[in-house]
Write a protein that holds these residues in place. Structure first.
Motif, PDB file in Angstrom:
ATOM      1  N   LEU A  57       0.826  -1.207   0.000  1.00 50.66           N
ATOM      2  CA  LEU A  57       0.000   0.000   0.000  1.00 50.66           C
ATOM      3  C   LEU A  57       0.860   1.257   0.000  1.00 50.66           C
ATOM      4  CD1 LEU A  57      -2.819  -0.978   2.539  1.00 50.66           C
ATOM      5  CD2 LEU A  57      -2.839  -1.149   0.039  1.00 50.66           C
ATOM      6  N   LYS A  58       1.988   1.201   0.712  1.00 50.48           N
ATOM      7  CA  LYS A  58       2.911   2.351   0.743  1.00 50.48           C
ATOM      8  C   LYS A  58       3.453   2.638  -0.659  1.00 50.48           C
ATOM      9  CE  LYS A  58       7.183   3.962   2.978  1.00 50.48           C
ATOM     10  NZ  LYS A  58       8.266   3.594   3.940  1.00 50.48           N
ATOM     11  N   THR A  59       3.771   1.579  -1.390  1.00 50.01           N
ATOM     12  CA  THR A  59       4.264   1.745  -2.753  1.00 50.01           C
ATOM     13  C   THR A  59       3.195   2.344  -3.654  1.00 50.01           C
ATOM     14  OG1 THR A  59       5.748  -0.148  -2.511  1.00 50.01           O
ATOM     15  CG2 THR A  59       5.236   0.536  -4.751  1.00 50.01           C
ATOM     16  N   ILE A  60       1.964   1.851  -3.534  1.00 51.59           N
ATOM     17  CA  ILE A  60       0.859   2.388  -4.326  1.00 51.59           C
ATOM     18  C   ILE A  60       0.630   3.861  -3.993  1.00 51.59           C
ATOM     19  CG2 ILE A  60      -1.625   2.260  -4.760  1.00 51.59           C
ATOM     20  CD1 ILE A  60      -0.074   0.028  -6.060  1.00 51.59           C
ATOM     21  N   ASN A  61       0.644   4.198  -2.709  1.00 46.72           N
ATOM     22  CA  ASN A  61       0.414   5.586  -2.291  1.00 46.72           C
ATOM     23  C   ASN A  61       1.486   6.522  -2.830  1.00 46.72           C
ATOM     24  OD1 ASN A  61      -1.924   5.004  -0.837  1.00 46.72           O
ATOM     25  ND2 ASN A  61      -0.815   4.629   1.067  1.00 46.72           N
ATOM     26  N   SER A  62       2.749   6.110  -2.751  1.00 40.31           N
ATOM     27  CA  SER A  62       3.833   6.976  -3.224  1.00 40.31           C
ATOM     28  C   SER A  62       3.778   7.139  -4.745  1.00 40.31           C
ATOM     29  CB  SER A  62       5.193   6.405  -2.797  1.00 40.31           C
ATOM     30  OG  SER A  62       5.401   5.116  -3.337  1.00 40.31           O
ATOM     31  N   THR A  63       3.404   6.066  -5.445  1.00 39.19           N
ATOM     32  CA  THR A  63       3.270   6.146  -6.907  1.00 39.19           C
ATOM     33  C   THR A  63       2.153   7.100  -7.291  1.00 39.19           C
ATOM     34  OG1 THR A  63       4.038   3.864  -7.140  1.00 39.19           O
ATOM     35  CG2 THR A  63       2.877   4.811  -9.013  1.00 39.19           C
ATOM     36  N   ARG A  64       1.025   6.964  -6.610  1.00 41.40           N
ATOM     37  CA  ARG A  64      -0.096   7.876  -6.875  1.00 41.40           C
ATOM     38  C   ARG A  64       0.291   9.329  -6.605  1.00 41.40           C
ATOM     39  NH1 ARG A  64      -5.538   5.151  -4.256  1.00 41.40           N
ATOM     40  NH2 ARG A  64      -6.345   4.195  -6.170  1.00 41.40           N
ATOM     41  N   GLY A  91      -3.726   8.578 -18.298  1.00 39.10           N
ATOM     42  CA  GLY A  91      -4.247   7.253 -18.600  1.00 39.10           C
ATOM     43  C   GLY A  91      -3.609   6.176 -17.751  1.00 39.10           C
ATOM     44  N   ILE A  92      -2.294   6.271 -17.523  1.00 38.57           N
ATOM     45  CA  ILE A  92      -1.604   5.302 -16.666  1.00 38.57           C
ATOM     46  C   ILE A  92      -2.134   5.388 -15.239  1.00 38.57           C
ATOM     47  CG2 ILE A  92       0.631   4.779 -15.599  1.00 38.57           C
ATOM     48  CD1 ILE A  92       1.950   5.506 -18.244  1.00 38.57           C
ATOM     49  N   LYS A  93      -2.347   6.600 -14.760  1.00 32.25           N
ATOM     50  CA  LYS A  93      -2.892   6.787 -13.406  1.00 32.25           C
ATOM     51  C   LYS A  93      -4.269   6.141 -13.285  1.00 32.25           C
ATOM     52  CE  LYS A  93      -4.208  10.900 -12.122  1.00 32.25           C
ATOM     53  NZ  LYS A  93      -4.183  12.317 -11.665  1.00 32.25           N
ATOM     54  N   ASP A  94      -5.109   6.330 -14.305  1.00 33.01           N
ATOM     55  CA  ASP A  94      -6.448   5.735 -14.292  1.00 33.01           C
ATOM     56  C   ASP A  94      -6.365   4.204 -14.375  1.00 33.01           C
ATOM     57  OD1 ASP A  94      -7.572   8.231 -14.163  1.00 33.01           O
ATOM     58  OD2 ASP A  94      -7.953   8.374 -16.312  1.00 33.01           O
ATOM     59  N   GLY A  95      -5.408   3.697 -15.173  1.00 33.37           N
ATOM     60  CA  GLY A  95      -5.251   2.249 -15.307  1.00 33.37           C
ATOM     61  C   GLY A  95      -4.869   1.594 -13.991  1.00 33.37           C
ATOM     62  N   ILE A  96      -3.973   2.225 -13.243  1.00 34.49           N
ATOM     63  CA  ILE A  96      -3.579   1.698 -11.926  1.00 34.49           C
ATOM     64  C   ILE A  96      -4.768   1.706 -10.974  1.00 34.49           C
ATOM     65  CG2 ILE A  96      -2.138   2.148  -9.900  1.00 34.49           C
ATOM     66  CD1 ILE A  96       0.021   3.200 -11.795  1.00 34.49           C
ATOM     67  N   ARG A 120      -8.843   0.642   3.202  1.00 41.52           N
ATOM     68  CA  ARG A 120      -9.753   1.772   3.066  1.00 41.52           C
ATOM     69  C   ARG A 120      -9.064   2.910   2.314  1.00 41.52           C
ATOM     70  NH1 ARG A 120     -12.431  -1.855   4.103  1.00 41.52           N
ATOM     71  NH2 ARG A 120     -13.831  -2.195   5.884  1.00 41.52           N
ATOM     72  N   THR A 121      -9.881   3.738   1.657  1.00 42.73           N
ATOM     73  CA  THR A 121      -9.370   4.887   0.910  1.00 42.73           C
ATOM     74  C   THR A 121      -9.791   6.163   1.616  1.00 42.73           C
ATOM     75  OG1 THR A 121      -9.593   3.662  -1.167  1.00 42.73           O
ATOM     76  CG2 THR A 121      -9.291   6.042  -1.329  1.00 42.73           C
ATOM     77  N   SER A 122      -8.820   7.007   1.966  1.00 42.58           N
ATOM     78  CA  SER A 122      -9.117   8.275   2.639  1.00 42.58           C
ATOM     79  C   SER A 122      -9.570   9.315   1.618  1.00 42.58           C
ATOM     80  CB  SER A 122      -7.882   8.771   3.394  1.00 42.58           C
ATOM     81  OG  SER A 122      -6.827   9.028   2.489  1.00 42.58           O
ATOM     82  N   SER A 123      -9.966  10.478   2.095  1.00 48.71           N
ATOM     83  CA  SER A 123     -10.488  11.526   1.220  1.00 48.71           C
ATOM     84  C   SER A 123      -9.460  12.006   0.192  1.00 48.71           C
ATOM     85  CB  SER A 123     -10.961  12.716   2.064  1.00 48.71           C
ATOM     86  OG  SER A 123      -9.891  13.215   2.864  1.00 48.71           O
ATOM     87  N   ASP A 124      -8.169  11.902   0.513  1.00 48.43           N
ATOM     88  CA  ASP A 124      -7.135  12.335  -0.429  1.00 48.43           C
ATOM     89  C   ASP A 124      -6.652  11.192  -1.324  1.00 48.43           C
ATOM     90  OD1 ASP A 124      -5.727  10.803   1.350  1.00 48.43           O
ATOM     91  OD2 ASP A 124      -4.188  12.303   1.800  1.00 48.43           O
TER      92      ASP A 124
END
Length: 317
Positions: A57-64, A91-96, A120-124
Motif C-alpha cells: 500500500l505504501k508503494t501504491i500511495n507513493s506512486t499515486r 491514462g496510466i494513473k487511471d489504469g492503476i 480503506r481509501t481516505s479523502s485524499d
C-alpha cells in the motif's frame, strides 16, 4: 511398496515417501504408518502478511502521489504539474486505479476486493488498512491475500491438480467448466488433449486455439465428471504487466514522448524559420532605410537649392 494414503476419502498411491503433488505448495514427508485419521492444516503468519500488505500500500500511495504531482492542474496557490494535461500519464494513473478497485477474478466464483482485507481509501486517495478487519479475514480465509500477491491455478475439486501447461501460459483470469469421462475431457466445451507422463500419470491440456483457456494443464487423481477450474492473476501481476506494457517501446508513454519530441522539433524548426525571417527582414529594412535616408538627403539638398534660388530671385528684385 508404494505408499498408500487416503486423502479426503480418496485412496492415493505414491512411489516415494516425500509427496509434493497433493496439496499445492506443500510437501508431506511420511515417516511411519497410521491407522487413524489426522488433519493437515496451515495458516499464514498474520504479522508478516500485514507488513507485506502495508509495504504494498505504501508503494501504491507513493506512486499515486508522484503521478498526481505530475498531472496537477494548478491553482492560485499551487503551481501546475509539469505533465498537466498529458493524456498518457493521466491514462496510466487511471489504469492503476482500475486494477486496484475493480476486483480480482479467478480465485473462486466471485470477484475479490482489497476492501475485504480492511483496506480503506481516505479523502485524499491514500490507502490504509484496518488491522482488526485484516486479522479477522485471514482467520476465516486467506484467499483475498493470495489474490494480491500470488497468481494461482485451482479447482473446486480436490482430485484435480491444475497448473500451467507451459512456462508462458497466461489464460484469461476467471472460472471455466470442466467435464470428463475418464479418458476424454473438455474445458468450456472445448476438447482437451490427453497425454501421459513418463511415470504413467495421465493428464489433459487445454486447446491452444481456445480464446481464453489456452495454457491450462489438469491432472486428475481419479475421474471427476464435472468441476470448476479457476485461474487468478494476482493484483501485483496485473500491475506489473500493465506498467511493462505502458513503458514498452510501443507503449503509451513512449508514444507520448515521441509525440512531444516531434512537437518540440516542429517548434525548433519554427524558431529557425523565424530567425531566418528576422535576418531577411532586418536586411530588407536596412536597405529600405538606407534608400529612404538617401532620398531624404537628396530632398534636403534640393530644398536648400530652391531656398538659395528663391533668395537670389528676391535679391534681383
Amino acid at each position: 511398496r508404494n505408499a498408500t494414503l487416503t486423502v479426503d476419502g480418496a485412496t492415493l498411491y505414491r512411489t516415494s515417501n516425500s509427496i509434493s503433488d497433493i496439496f499445492d505448495g506443500y510437501t508431506l514427508d511420511i515417516t511411519k504408518t497410521t491407522s487413524s485419521a489426522f488433519r493437515i492444516s496451515s495458516a499464514l503468519d498474520k504479522s508478516s502478511a500485514l507488513t507485506v500488505l502495508k509495504d504494498f500500500l505504501k508503494t501504491i500511495n507513493s506512486t499515486r502521489e508522484v503521478l498526481n504531482d505530475f498531472t496537477r492542474v494548478g491553482s492560485n496557490t499551487q503551481e501546475a504539474g509539469v505533465l498537466k494535461g498529458n493524456v498518457a500519464v493521466s491514462g496510466i494513473k487511471d489504469g492503476i486505479n482500475k486494477i486496484i478497485t475493480n476486483g480480482i477474478d479467478g480465485y473462486g466464483t466471485e470477484k475479490l476486493y482489497l476492501s475485504e482485507l480492511g483496506v480503506r481509501t481516505s479523502s485524499d486517495g491514500t490507502l490504509s488498512v484496518n488491522e482488526t478487519i485484516f486479522n479477522s479475514q485471514l482467520d476465516s480465509d486467506s484467499t483475498v491475500f493470495d489474490s494480491i500477491f500470488n497468481s494461482l491455478f485451482s479447482s473446486d475439486s480436490s482430485y484435480l491438480k491444475v497448473e500451467e501447461s507451459i512456462g508462458t501460459s497466461d489464460p484469461t483470469p476467471g472460472s471455466y467448466s470442466y467435464s470428463s469421462d475418464g479418458s476424454t475431457a473438455s474445458l468450456e466445451g472445448i476438447a482437451m488433449t490427453a497425454k501421459t507422463e513418463t511415470d504413467g500419470t495421465s493428464y489433459f491440456i487445454s486447446s491452444g486455439t481456445a480464446t481464453n483457456s489456452a495454457g491450462i494443464k489438469i491432472t486428475p487423481s481419479q475421474t471427476v465428471n464435472s468441476a470448476n477450474i479457476f485461474y487468478g492473476r494476482s493484483m501485483v501481476h496485473q500491475l506489473e504487466s500493465y506498467l511493462k506494457t505502458s513503458l514498452a517501446t510501443s507503449g503509451v508513454l513512449t508514444k507520448s514522448q515521441s509525440n512531444a519530441d516531434t512537437k518540440l522539433n516542429d517548434l525548433n524548426d519554427d524558431l529557425l524559420s523565424i530567425d531566418d525571417k528576422v535576418i531577411t527582414l532586418t536586411e530588407r529594412y536596412k536597405s529600405q532605410f538606407g534608400a529612404m535616408e538617401s532620398a531624404v538627403t537628396s530632398l534636403k539638398s534640393t530644398g536648400e537649392y530652391l531656398d538659395n534660388l528663391i533668395s537670389a530671385w528676391n535679391d534681383n528684385d
